[in-house]
Design a protein around this motif. Structure first.
Motif, mmCIF file in Angstrom:
data_model
loop_
_atom_site.group_PDB
_atom_site.id
_atom_site.type_symbol
_atom_site.label_atom_id
_atom_site.label_comp_id
_atom_site.label_asym_id
_atom_site.label_seq_id
_atom_site.Cartn_x
_atom_site.Cartn_y
_atom_site.Cartn_z
ATOM 1 N N MET A 1 25.414 15.288 89.711
ATOM 2 C CA MET A 1 25.673 14.909 88.581
ATOM 3 C C MET A 1 25.073 15.801 87.468
ATOM 4 N N ASN A 2 25.719 16.112 86.430
ATOM 5 C CA ASN A 2 25.105 17.125 85.354
ATOM 6 C C ASN A 2 24.095 16.585 84.450
ATOM 7 N N ASP A 3 23.044 17.010 84.427
ATOM 8 C CA ASP A 3 21.691 16.599 83.500
ATOM 9 C C ASP A 3 22.049 17.160 82.041
ATOM 10 N N ASN A 4 23.045 17.928 81.873
ATOM 11 C CA ASN A 4 23.024 18.496 80.633
ATOM 12 C C ASN A 4 23.104 17.399 79.468
ATOM 13 N N PRO A 5 22.281 17.170 78.538
ATOM 14 C CA PRO A 5 22.351 16.128 77.549
ATOM 15 C C PRO A 5 23.636 16.083 76.744
ATOM 16 N N ARG A 6 24.219 17.502 76.264
ATOM 17 C CA ARG A 6 25.328 17.518 75.663
ATOM 18 C C ARG A 6 26.474 16.930 76.605
ATOM 19 N N ALA A 7 26.533 17.438 77.769
ATOM 20 C CA ALA A 7 27.529 17.005 78.658
ATOM 21 C C ALA A 7 27.674 15.415 78.813
ATOM 22 N N LEU A 8 26.451 14.764 78.880
ATOM 23 C CA LEU A 8 26.355 13.391 79.264
ATOM 24 C C LEU A 8 26.974 12.655 77.839
ATOM 25 N N ARG A 9 26.596 13.053 76.747
ATOM 26 C CA ARG A 9 27.015 12.516 75.324
ATOM 27 C C ARG A 9 28.455 12.654 75.372
ATOM 28 N N LEU A 10 29.095 13.927 75.538
ATOM 29 C CA LEU A 10 30.448 13.968 75.383
ATOM 30 C C LEU A 10 31.104 13.042 76.576
ATOM 31 N N ALA A 11 30.465 12.964 77.915
ATOM 32 C CA ALA A 11 31.154 12.147 78.805
ATOM 33 C C ALA A 11 31.439 10.700 78.291
ATOM 34 N N ASP A 12 30.161 10.245 77.734
ATOM 35 C CA ASP A 12 30.198 8.870 77.325
ATOM 36 C C ASP A 12 31.197 8.836 76.091
ATOM 37 N N ARG A 13 31.348 9.891 75.176
ATOM 38 C CA ARG A 13 32.456 9.632 74.288
ATOM 39 C C ARG A 13 33.607 9.859 74.722
ATOM 40 N N ILE A 14 34.046 10.520 75.733
ATOM 41 C CA ILE A 14 35.378 10.768 76.242
ATOM 42 C C ILE A 14 35.640 9.310 77.088
ATOM 43 N N LYS A 15 34.776 8.627 77.556
ATOM 44 C CA LYS A 15 34.953 7.248 78.228
ATOM 45 C C LYS A 15 35.542 6.340 77.382
ATOM 46 N N HIS A 16 34.876 6.219 76.004
ATOM 47 C CA HIS A 16 35.293 5.443 75.085
ATOM 48 C C HIS A 16 36.726 5.597 74.372
ATOM 49 N N VAL A 17 36.745 6.820 74.312
ATOM 50 C CA VAL A 17 38.143 7.258 73.933
ATOM 51 C C VAL A 17 39.196 7.072 74.818
ATOM 52 N N VAL A 18 39.076 7.344 75.932
ATOM 53 C CA VAL A 18 39.852 7.087 77.102
ATOM 54 C C VAL A 18 40.382 5.721 77.218
ATOM 55 N N ALA A 19 39.364 4.698 77.047
ATOM 56 C CA ALA A 19 39.493 3.519 77.281
ATOM 57 C C ALA A 19 40.134 2.685 76.038
ATOM 58 N N GLN A 20 39.878 3.413 74.820
ATOM 59 C CA GLN A 20 40.580 2.734 73.677
ATOM 60 C C GLN A 20 42.063 3.265 73.619
ATOM 61 N N MET A 21 42.343 4.379 74.033
ATOM 62 C CA MET A 21 43.568 4.869 74.288
ATOM 63 C C MET A 21 44.430 3.952 75.056
ATOM 64 N N LEU A 22 43.894 3.876 76.359
ATOM 65 C CA LEU A 22 44.673 2.979 77.332
ATOM 66 C C LEU A 22 44.936 1.472 76.944
ATOM 67 N N ASP A 23 43.979 0.951 75.923
ATOM 68 C CA ASP A 23 44.308 -0.434 75.328
ATOM 69 C C ASP A 23 44.951 -0.315 74.219
ATOM 70 N N THR A 24 44.996 0.657 73.497
ATOM 71 C CA THR A 24 45.819 0.410 72.254
ATOM 72 C C THR A 24 47.027 1.312 72.215
ATOM 73 N N ARG A 25 47.264 2.690 72.570
ATOM 74 C CA ARG A 25 48.114 3.498 72.374
ATOM 75 C C ARG A 25 49.057 3.848 73.606
ATOM 76 N N VAL A 26 48.654 3.770 74.854
ATOM 77 C CA VAL A 26 49.285 3.982 75.813
ATOM 78 C C VAL A 26 50.423 2.921 76.165
#
Length: 144
Positions: A1-26
């Motif tokens: 797993m990548n320990d880069n803090p920026r990559a971890l923050r981006l991964a968390d943000r992507i997780k929320h965006v994808v979940a929101q998209m699957l719930d509302t727009r797809v």
């Protein structure tokens, strides 16, 4: 797993965006009850692996995989819009096998506990097969 803090923050943000998209727009009818379990972003922030689970049988998993594959472009566009990174990472969706593995392990542990209880019940009333004291003792002299 990548320990880069920026990559971890981006991964968390992507997780929320994808979940929101699957719930509302797809709105694909093939898309079942999908839960995004994890996102892993490479150190250079160019690629994101999105792990998901699907409630249902193999047909629901196959249909959801096809729906996610067809909606990848729409989801990636929204990820780029909401994250604000210079280069939007490519997205790859992977079916997460952890819940099935956990279920198999839980079943194996339940079976082991059941068998241990059966052995304990058998041992509770058991008597030794041979002498009660199987150890050899030195011969005692009767002459005193």
């Amino acid at each position: 797993m990548n320990d880069n803090p920026r990559a971890l923050r981006l991964a968390d943000r992507i997780k929320h965006v994808v979940a929101q998209m699957l719930d509302t727009r797809v709105k694909d009818p093939r898309l079942g009850f999908v839960t995004v379990t994890d996102v892993r972003v490479t150190g250079d922030l160019q690629h994101a692996d999105v792990f998901y689970t699907v409630l249902g049988d193999d047909d629901a998993r196959a249909g959801s995989a096809a729906a996610l594959e067809s909606a990848t472009g729409l989801i990636r566009t929204e990820v780029g819009r909401q994250t604000g990174v210079r280069l939007t990472p490519s997205l790859t969706f992977h079916l997460d096998a952890v819940p099935e593995t956990a279920a198999h392990l839980a079943a194996a542990l339940d079976e082991a506990a059941r068998r241990d209880a059966a052995v304990a019940r058998l041992a509770q009333d058991a008597t030794p097969a041979g002498d009660p004291d199987p150890y050899r003792r030195p011969a005692e002299d009767d002459e005193k």
